[in-house]
Design a protein around this motif. Structure first.
Motif, PDB file in Angstrom:
ATOM      1  N   ALA A   1       0.888  -1.167  -0.114  1.00  0.00           N
ATOM      2  CA  ALA A   1      -0.032   0.077  -0.002  1.00  0.00           C
ATOM      3  C   ALA A   1       0.769   1.117   0.002  1.00  0.00           C
ATOM      4  N   ARG A   2       0.219   2.344  -0.538  1.00  0.00           N
ATOM      5  CA  ARG A   2       0.904   3.813  -0.597  1.00  0.00           C
ATOM      6  C   ARG A   2       0.256   4.863   0.191  1.00  0.00           C
ATOM      7  N   GLU A   3      -0.924   4.315   0.654  1.00  0.00           N
ATOM      8  CA  GLU A   3      -1.879   5.182   1.754  1.00  0.00           C
ATOM      9  C   GLU A   3      -2.385   4.197   2.578  1.00  0.00           C
ATOM     10  N   GLY A   4      -3.007   5.153   3.721  1.00  0.00           N
ATOM     11  CA  GLY A   4      -3.892   4.261   4.560  1.00  0.00           C
ATOM     12  C   GLY A   4      -3.523   4.344   5.993  1.00  0.00           C
ATOM     13  N   LYS A   5      -4.390   3.771   6.814  1.00  0.00           N
ATOM     14  CA  LYS A   5      -3.785   3.353   8.129  1.00  0.00           C
ATOM     15  C   LYS A   5      -2.828   2.366   8.327  1.00  0.00           C
ATOM     16  N   VAL A   6      -1.696   2.480   8.934  1.00  0.00           N
ATOM     17  CA  VAL A   6      -0.766   1.394   9.053  1.00  0.00           C
ATOM     18  C   VAL A   6      -1.288   0.251   9.561  1.00  0.00           C
ATOM     19  N   TYR A   7      -1.595   0.567  10.929  1.00  0.00           N
ATOM     20  CA  TYR A   7      -2.114  -0.713  11.613  1.00  0.00           C
ATOM     21  C   TYR A   7      -3.149  -1.536  10.990  1.00  0.00           C
ATOM     22  N   GLU A   8      -3.848  -0.824  10.436  1.00  0.00           N
ATOM     23  CA  GLU A   8      -5.115  -1.239   9.779  1.00  0.00           C
ATOM     24  C   GLU A   8      -4.718  -2.291   8.715  1.00  0.00           C
ATOM     25  N   LEU A   9      -3.564  -1.667   7.770  1.00  0.00           N
ATOM     26  CA  LEU A   9      -3.158  -2.550   6.858  1.00  0.00           C
ATOM     27  C   LEU A   9      -2.610  -3.616   7.262  1.00  0.00           C
ATOM     28  N   MET A  10      -1.689  -3.644   8.419  1.00  0.00           N
ATOM     29  CA  MET A  10      -1.146  -4.760   8.924  1.00  0.00           C
ATOM     30  C   MET A  10      -1.832  -5.691   9.647  1.00  0.00           C
ATOM     31  N   PHE A  11      -2.810  -5.470  10.289  1.00  0.00           N
ATOM     32  CA  PHE A  11      -3.770  -6.321  11.170  1.00  0.00           C
ATOM     33  C   PHE A  11      -5.087  -6.520  10.641  1.00  0.00           C
ATOM     34  N   GLY A  12      -5.520  -5.799   9.734  1.00  0.00           N
ATOM     35  CA  GLY A  12      -6.906  -5.946   9.263  1.00  0.00           C
ATOM     36  C   GLY A  12      -8.005  -5.416   9.852  1.00  0.00           C
ATOM     37  N   SER A  13      -7.894  -5.129  11.296  1.00  0.00           N
ATOM     38  CA  SER A  13      -9.036  -4.619  12.280  1.00  0.00           C
ATOM     39  C   SER A  13      -8.446  -4.058  13.410  1.00  0.00           C
ATOM     40  N   PHE A  14      -9.189  -3.257  14.044  1.00  0.00           N
ATOM     41  CA  PHE A  14      -8.959  -2.829  15.291  1.00  0.00           C
ATOM     42  C   PHE A  14      -8.856  -3.798  16.538  1.00  0.00           C
ATOM     43  N   GLU A  15      -9.761  -4.774  16.260  1.00  0.00           N
ATOM     44  CA  GLU A  15      -9.537  -5.907  17.467  1.00  0.00           C
ATOM     45  C   GLU A  15      -8.438  -6.627  17.263  1.00  0.00           C
ATOM     46  N   ALA A  16      -8.001  -6.937  16.250  1.00  0.00           N
ATOM     47  CA  ALA A  16      -6.815  -7.694  15.970  1.00  0.00           C
ATOM     48  C   ALA A  16      -5.392  -6.770  16.375  1.00  0.00           C
ATOM     49  N   PHE A  17      -5.550  -5.542  16.251  1.00  0.00           N
ATOM     50  CA  PHE A  17      -4.427  -4.696  16.489  1.00  0.00           C
ATOM     51  C   PHE A  17      -4.380  -4.506  18.115  1.00  0.00           C
ATOM     52  N   LYS A  18      -5.454  -4.326  18.691  1.00  0.00           N
ATOM     53  CA  LYS A  18      -5.574  -4.278  20.147  1.00  0.00           C
ATOM     54  C   LYS A  18      -5.044  -5.654  20.749  1.00  0.00           C
ATOM     55  N   GLN A  19      -5.325  -6.695  20.257  1.00  0.00           N
ATOM     56  CA  GLN A  19      -5.008  -8.036  20.859  1.00  0.00           C
ATOM     57  C   GLN A  19      -3.169  -8.170  20.619  1.00  0.00           C
ATOM     58  N   TRP A  20      -2.653  -7.454  19.835  1.00  0.00           N
ATOM     59  CA  TRP A  20      -1.411  -7.504  19.554  1.00  0.00           C
ATOM     60  C   TRP A  20      -0.900  -6.687  20.597  1.00  0.00           C
ATOM     61  N   ALA A  21      -1.346  -5.395  20.832  1.00  0.00           N
ATOM     62  CA  ALA A  21      -0.835  -4.238  21.699  1.00  0.00           C
ATOM     63  C   ALA A  21      -1.017  -4.476  23.156  1.00  0.00           C
ATOM     64  N   THR A  22      -1.831  -5.416  23.441  1.00  0.00           N
ATOM     65  CA  THR A  22      -2.214  -5.684  24.925  1.00  0.00           C
ATOM     66  C   THR A  22      -1.981  -7.117  25.471  1.00  0.00           C
ATOM     67  N   THR A  23      -1.085  -7.873  24.542  1.00  0.00           N
ATOM     68  CA  THR A  23      -0.807  -9.224  24.883  1.00  0.00           C
ATOM     69  C   THR A  23       0.739  -9.429  25.153  1.00  0.00           C
ATOM     70  N   GLY A  24       0.993 -10.503  25.801  1.00  0.00           N
ATOM     71  CA  GLY A  24       2.677 -10.716  25.670  1.00  0.00           C
ATOM     72  C   GLY A  24       3.544  -9.762  26.481  1.00  0.00           C
ATOM     73  N   ASP A  25       4.612  -9.440  25.978  1.00  0.00           N
ATOM     74  CA  ASP A  25       5.516  -8.413  26.508  1.00  0.00           C
ATOM     75  C   ASP A  25       5.240  -6.921  25.710  1.00  0.00           C
ATOM     76  N   ARG A  26       3.907  -6.706  25.361  1.00  0.00           N
ATOM     77  CA  ARG A  26       3.655  -5.278  25.043  1.00  0.00           C
ATOM     78  C   ARG A  26       2.677  -4.504  26.167  1.00  0.00           C
ATOM     79  N   SER A  27       2.190  -5.434  27.091  1.00  0.00           N
ATOM     80  CA  SER A  27       1.088  -4.899  27.658  1.00  0.00           C
ATOM     81  C   SER A  27       1.681  -3.877  28.923  1.00  0.00           C
ATOM     82  N   GLY A  28       2.791  -4.247  29.225  1.00  0.00           N
ATOM     83  CA  GLY A  28       3.613  -3.364  30.203  1.00  0.00           C
ATOM     84  C   GLY A  28       3.803  -2.026  29.799  1.00  0.00           C
ATOM     85  N   LEU A  29       3.783  -1.995  28.222  1.00  0.00           N
ATOM     86  CA  LEU A  29       4.134  -0.591  27.627  1.00  0.00           C
ATOM     87  C   LEU A  29       3.231   0.433  27.738  1.00  0.00           C
TER      88      LEU A  29
END
Length: 398
Positions: free
Chosen positions: A204-232
């Motif tokens: 892609a050359r435009e658009g929301k980066v994390y939407e392009l990477m994960f496909g949905s906010f729910e998938a992005f949230k799961q990545w951002a709040t699980t494992g060793d990222r939750s403390g961040l």
């Protein structure tokens, strides 16, 4: 809703680490990094060795430091790559803007160089970097540097390697394949330092980066709040509460993540998302500034430089990478940079003696590039050389 620093939140959640400090180029992401940890570095996971001399326009940016040999204890020069770059003129190298900033910082610890050859830690030759340039446009962007492209200029011309040509991308290039070539992290053991090449798909050359990477906010949230990222999330949550207006509810985790998800967008015309397709290699930490290239008409052509990526619990880097591309303003900047003329002419950093006068050119950490002349006779001395071979004022007879 309280104002949130998107850059700070983005860096904390994505685990982006600064290439301005050498350890960050080879170490795993550190939880709780601060705002000075400004950008991720890039390289290739899943690629193959790129040993061909035909690729030597692509080299390493590094710092040469005097250090003791681990086995013998003897002092010697060690070469420590921190970014990649591509020769686009006889004395001009295209890289990432945050690599330019890194070069300025590490210059205080040693001589910064462009390294030619397959092994960035043992380059076939090095040429001193003596001047820096940053592409116009410094706001926004995936890693917060705006249009994340820059150049470094060299102490001498490289005349036996053909510089790469440059070109902009278009929407017609979406879903086509390019080569990504870099010196950084190659596996989850953080092996790095040799030149690797892999194929990646322009996504892609435009658009929301994390939407392009994960496909949905729910998938992005799961990545951002699980494992060793939750403390961040602890620090940005605390800051959001401090920034909230009296009587107004503080921004919670969902609010913070939603802002990051919605506001982290590709700079249209100046950034692109590549990789994460079937058979694609994965750019990663340790080699920001590495090029997105193809051979066209028998010549290496560069379309962008690696800017940032994210990490997951499975890979040191994952879900593709963002490249700074050569939109009209950046392309004009880079082409102009290839015409750079060294203000010092043939005068080098080490310098020469002219009778009692030591004539030399300033190094990268000494401000604007210029010739200096020191009359050693004013000190009752003469011009000579120090232990490194550089000109110096020395006592007569030494």
């Amino acid at each position: 809703m309280p104002t949130i620093s998107r850059l700070r939140l983005g860096l904390l959640l994505a685990g982006l680490s600064a290439s301005s400090l050498l350890p960050a180029c080879s170490a795993a992401p550190v939880e709780g990094g601060d705002e000075s940890d400004a950008a991720d570095s890039q390289a290739i996971i899943g690629g193959v060795d790129a040993r061909s001399d035909a690729l030597d326009a692509i080299g390493s940016l590094g710092v040469a430091v005097e250090a003791a040999n681990e086995k013998t204890g003897a002092l010697g020069v060690q070469y420590r790559p921190f970014c990649s770059g591509t020769l686009i003129g006889k004395s001009t190298v295209l890289t990432a803007k945050h690599c330019v900033d890194a070069a300025r910082k590490v210059a205080a610890g040693g001589r910064v160089y462009f390294g030619v050859g397959f092994d960035g830690a043992h380059p076939d030759r090095t040429v001193d970097i003596v001047e820096l340039g940053r592409a116009p446009g410094h706001d926004g962007g995936f890693v917060g540097f705006g249009r994340d492209a820059g150049v470094v200029h060299l102490d001498e011309e490289i005349t036996d390697i053909e510089p790469a040509a440059m070109a902009d991308l278009s929407d017609a290039d979406i879903d086509t394949r390019f080569a990504a070539i870099g010196y950084g992290v190659q596996d989850n053991e953080y092996t790095l330092g040799t030149r690797k090449a892999g194929s990646v798909t322009l996504h892609a050359r435009e658009g929301k980066v994390y939407e392009l990477m994960f496909g949905s906010f729910e998938a992005f949230k799961q990545w951002a709040t699980t494992g060793d990222r939750s403390g961040l999330l602890a620090r940005p949550l605390a800051e959001a509460e401090e920034e909230g207006d009296e009587g107004e509810a503080a921004c919670d985790i969902d609010c913070l993540l939603r802002k990051l998800y919605d506001e982290t967008v590709l700079l249209a015309g100046y950034e692109a998302l590549v990789g994460a397709g079937e058979g694609d290699a994965q750019p990663c930490k340790g080699d920001s500034g590495s090029p997105l290239v193809r051979i066209e008409g028998g010549r290496l052509r560069i379309y962008g430089v690696a800017s940032g990526a994210i990490w997951t619990n499975q890979l040191a880097c994952d879900h593709g990478a963002v490249y700074a591309t050569l939109g009209p303003d950046v392309l004009a900047f880079a082409k102009k940079a290839t015409t750079w003329s060294d203000p010092c002419g043939d005068t080098k950093i080490d310098g020469v003696c002219e009778g009692f006068t030591a004539r030399r050119c300033t190094a990268l950490d000494e401000g604007p590039r210029r010739v200096t002349r020191t009359d050693c006779s004013l000190l009752g001395q003469t011009c000579g050389h120090d232990g490194t071979g550089a000109v110096a004022c020395v006592d007569p007879g030494n």
